[in-house]
Scaffold this motif. Structure first.
Motif, PDB file in Angstrom:
ATOM      1  N   ILE A 279     -32.136  -2.143 -33.747  1.00 49.53           N
ATOM      2  CA  ILE A 279     -30.693  -2.394 -33.747  1.00 49.53           C
ATOM      3  C   ILE A 279     -30.368  -3.423 -32.672  1.00 49.53           C
ATOM      4  O   ILE A 279     -30.816  -3.298 -31.526  1.00 49.53           O
ATOM      5  CB  ILE A 279     -29.887  -1.109 -33.479  1.00 49.53           C
ATOM      6  CG1 ILE A 279     -30.140  -0.068 -34.574  1.00 49.53           C
ATOM      7  CG2 ILE A 279     -28.387  -1.418 -33.394  1.00 49.53           C
ATOM      8  CD1 ILE A 279     -29.437   1.271 -34.328  1.00 49.53           C
ATOM      9  N   PHE A 280     -29.624  -4.453 -33.059  1.00 51.40           N
ATOM     10  CA  PHE A 280     -29.019  -5.371 -32.104  1.00 51.40           C
ATOM     11  C   PHE A 280     -27.579  -4.902 -31.882  1.00 51.40           C
ATOM     12  O   PHE A 280     -26.888  -4.553 -32.846  1.00 51.40           O
ATOM     13  CB  PHE A 280     -28.979  -6.803 -32.638  1.00 51.40           C
ATOM     14  CG  PHE A 280     -30.317  -7.421 -32.945  1.00 51.40           C
ATOM     15  CD1 PHE A 280     -31.197  -7.728 -31.917  1.00 51.40           C
ATOM     16  CD2 PHE A 280     -30.688  -7.714 -34.241  1.00 51.40           C
ATOM     17  CE1 PHE A 280     -32.427  -8.315 -32.191  1.00 51.40           C
ATOM     18  CE2 PHE A 280     -31.900  -8.300 -34.533  1.00 51.40           C
ATOM     19  CZ  PHE A 280     -32.784  -8.603 -33.497  1.00 51.40           C
ATOM     20  N   ALA A 281     -27.101  -4.930 -30.645  1.00 51.46           N
ATOM     21  CA  ALA A 281     -25.708  -4.537 -30.388  1.00 51.46           C
ATOM     22  C   ALA A 281     -25.172  -5.280 -29.178  1.00 51.46           C
ATOM     23  O   ALA A 281     -25.906  -5.541 -28.214  1.00 51.46           O
ATOM     24  CB  ALA A 281     -25.603  -3.033 -30.161  1.00 51.46           C
ATOM     25  N   SER A 282     -23.873  -5.626 -29.223  1.00 48.02           N
ATOM     26  CA  SER A 282     -23.282  -6.356 -28.109  1.00 48.02           C
ATOM     27  C   SER A 282     -21.793  -6.050 -27.981  1.00 48.02           C
ATOM     28  O   SER A 282     -21.150  -5.557 -28.904  1.00 48.02           O
ATOM     29  CB  SER A 282     -23.486  -7.864 -28.283  1.00 48.02           C
ATOM     30  OG  SER A 282     -23.108  -8.564 -27.113  1.00 48.02           O
ATOM     31  N   VAL A 283     -21.272  -6.381 -26.803  1.00 46.05           N
ATOM     32  CA  VAL A 283     -19.856  -6.208 -26.497  1.00 46.05           C
ATOM     33  C   VAL A 283     -19.459  -7.300 -25.518  1.00 46.05           C
ATOM     34  O   VAL A 283     -20.251  -7.710 -24.667  1.00 46.05           O
ATOM     35  CB  VAL A 283     -19.586  -4.809 -25.884  1.00 46.05           C
ATOM     36  CG1 VAL A 283     -20.421  -4.585 -24.624  1.00 46.05           C
ATOM     37  CG2 VAL A 283     -18.100  -4.615 -25.574  1.00 46.05           C
ATOM     38  N   GLY A 284     -18.229  -7.806 -25.649  1.00 43.06           N
ATOM     39  CA  GLY A 284     -17.806  -8.841 -24.703  1.00 43.06           C
ATOM     40  C   GLY A 284     -16.412  -9.351 -24.968  1.00 43.06           C
ATOM     41  O   GLY A 284     -15.656  -8.781 -25.764  1.00 43.06           O
ATOM     42  N   ALA A 285     -16.096 -10.434 -24.283  1.00 42.82           N
ATOM     43  CA  ALA A 285     -14.741 -10.984 -24.232  1.00 42.82           C
ATOM     44  C   ALA A 285     -14.117 -11.089 -25.604  1.00 42.82           C
ATOM     45  O   ALA A 285     -14.753 -11.503 -26.566  1.00 42.82           O
ATOM     46  CB  ALA A 285     -14.765 -12.348 -23.546  1.00 42.82           C
ATOM     47  N   GLY A 286     -12.869 -10.671 -25.652  1.00 44.30           N
ATOM     48  CA  GLY A 286     -12.131 -10.744 -26.920  1.00 44.30           C
ATOM     49  C   GLY A 286     -11.080  -9.673 -27.108  1.00 44.30           C
ATOM     50  O   GLY A 286      -9.959 -10.005 -27.400  1.00 44.30           O
TER      51      GLY A 286
END
Length: 351
Positions: free
Chosen positions: A334-341
Motif C-alpha cells: 500500500i502506498f499512502a500519503s497526506v499533505g497540504a490541501g
C-alpha cells in the motif's frame, strides 16, 4: 489490462545535515519570543517525535528540476524503454525551482517541461505538466497516469516527485529541521498480467483544513519580507491519524485483498510517530495488530522531502538499500500519503 511500475530511479543528495548542525540555531516561537528550553532539549524532543537524526540537502549548483532529471534518467534506464515513447511526464512538486540563496520559486516553464528538455526528448506528443497536490502529489500523479493508460490515450508515463525544501524553510522555526531534498521517479506502463495498480483512493479536505500548511512570514519579526513554508503541526497530526487510515482501508476493501496479504506499507515519510499512529489505526480498523517490519522508514536518515519520500523509498527498497526490507513478485503493498490541501490518497499495488 493493469498498469505497472516497470522502472524506478532516485536521487539522494550527498550532503548530510545532522541534528547537531542546529545546536547554534536561533529558534523562536511563532510570536517571535525565545524558547525557554535549550537547543539540546529542543533537538532531542524533535528527534523523539519525528525520528529524524539527519537529512539531505542538495548542492548549491543543483535545483529541483536538475535532481528530477537525474532520477528520471535512472528510471528510464531501469525500465529499458526508449524515452521517445513516453506519452506523459507528470512532475509532482510544490515550490518550483528555488535557486540557492533565493526565495522566489520559478515555474516558468513548468518543471516537467524542463525535465523533458534535459532528457532531450524530441517527440512533441510527449505531454509534460506539473502536479501541485501537496506531499501526496506523486501518488496522485501515478493515479492520473493510471487513468491515462487504462483509457487508451497513453501507454507509457514518467511520474516524478522532487523537491528542495531546504531552500524554503524559516531558519528561526524549529520545524525547519523536518524538511529535506530529494527526487524519485517511476515509469508506468500497461501490463497484461494481474500485477500493478489494483485500486486507489483520493480526497481533498478544504472546508476547514485548507491552511494547515501555508506560506507565512519568518518568526523573526525583523525579517518579514520573505515567506516560508509553515504548518499547524498538531492539527496536521490529528487530521492525518483520522483520515489516512480510513482512506487506506477503503482502498484495501476495493482491492478485495485481505489485510493479512499486505506485505509492506510505503507511507509518506512525514513524521515517525505520526506514521506509526496512522498504521496502528489502520490495522485497528480490521481488529489486527501491526505486523513487524510492515512499514519501512527512511526519515531517520533522509528527512521529509515531501513528494519525493515515497518514490525514493520504493526505489531504495527495490535496489536493496533499505535494511531488512525487500519486495518480491506477488507482494501486495500500500502506498499512502497526506499533505497540504489538505489531501490524502492511497494505492493498493501488487508487485
Amino acid at each position: 489490462m493493469n498498469v505497472s511500475i516497470t522502472g524506478t530511479g532516485s536521487f539522494i543528495p550527498e550532503n548530510r545535515v545532522r541534528n547537531e548542525s542546529f545546536l547554534n540555531q536561533k529558534f523562536l516561537n511563532s510570536d517571535g519570543s525565545k524558547f525557554q528550553q535549550t537547543n539540546e532539549i529542543i533537538i532531542e524532543k524533535f528527534k523523539g517525535i519525528t525520528g529524524i537524526k539527519e537529512r539531505r540537502y542538495v548542492k548549491e549548483d543543483l535545483n529541483t528540476s536538475d535532481i528530477a532529471f537525474i532520477a528520471s534518467e535512472r528510471a528510464i534506464l531501469d525500465a529499458g524503454i526508449d524515452k521517445e515513447n513516453i506519452d506523459y511526464i507528470i512532475f509532482a512538486h510544490n515550490f518550483g525551482d528555488v535557486p540557492a540563496g533565493k526565495s522566489q520559486g520559478d515555474t516558468l516553464p513548468s518543471l516537467a517541461a524542463r525535465v523533458k528538455h534535459l532528457l532531450k526528448i524530441k517527440n512533441p506528443k510527449c505531454v509534460a505538466y506539473d502536479m501541485l497536490f501537496g506531499c501526496p502529489g506523486w501518488i496522485e500523479g501515478v493515479i492520473q497516469a493510471n487513468a491515462f493508460i487504462k483509457s487508451g490515450i497513453a501507454k507509457t508515463c514518467l511520474i516524478i516527485g522532487a523537491e528542495t525544501l531546504s531552500r524554503i524553510v524559516d531558519p528561526y522555526d524549529r520545524d525547519s529541521m523536518i524538511y529535506a531534498d530529494g527526487a524519485g521517479a517511476v515509469i508506468l506502463e500497461e501490463s497484461n498480467n494481474t500485477h500493478g495498480i489494483i485500486s486507489h483512493n483520493s480526497a481533498s479536505f478544504t472546508y476547514k483544513e485548507a491552511y494547515y500548511l501555508f506560506y507565512g512570514k519568518s518568526y523573526n519579526k525583523s525579517e518579514q519580507e520573505i515567506k516560508y513554508i509553515k504548518m499547524l503541526g498538531r492539527k496536521i497530526y490529528e487530521f492525518a491519524v483520522t483520515h489516512v487510515p480510513s482512506a487506506m482501508a477503503e482502498c484495501l476493501k476495493e482491492s478485495c485483498f485481505d489485510i493479512r496479504e499486505v506485505k509492506k506499507i510505503l507511507i509518506h515519510q512525514a513524521n515517525e510517530k505520526m506514521d506509526e499512529a496512522i498504521v496502528s489505526r489502520f490495522y485497528a480498523l480490521f481488529n489486527r495488530e501491526v505486523p513487524k517490519d510492515i512499514m519501512p522508514m527512511t526519515i531517520d536518515k533522509l528527512g521529509n522531502s515531501s513528494v519525493a519520500t515515497i518514490p525514493t523509498l520504493l526505489d531504495q527498497i527495490l535496489k536493496g538499500k533499505v535494511e531488512n526490507h525487500h519486495l518480491h513478485t506477488g507482494d501486495v503493498i500500500i502506498f499512502a500519503s497526506v499533505g497540504a490541501g489538505m489531501n490524502v490518497n492511497a494505492i493498493v499495488y501488487k508487485i
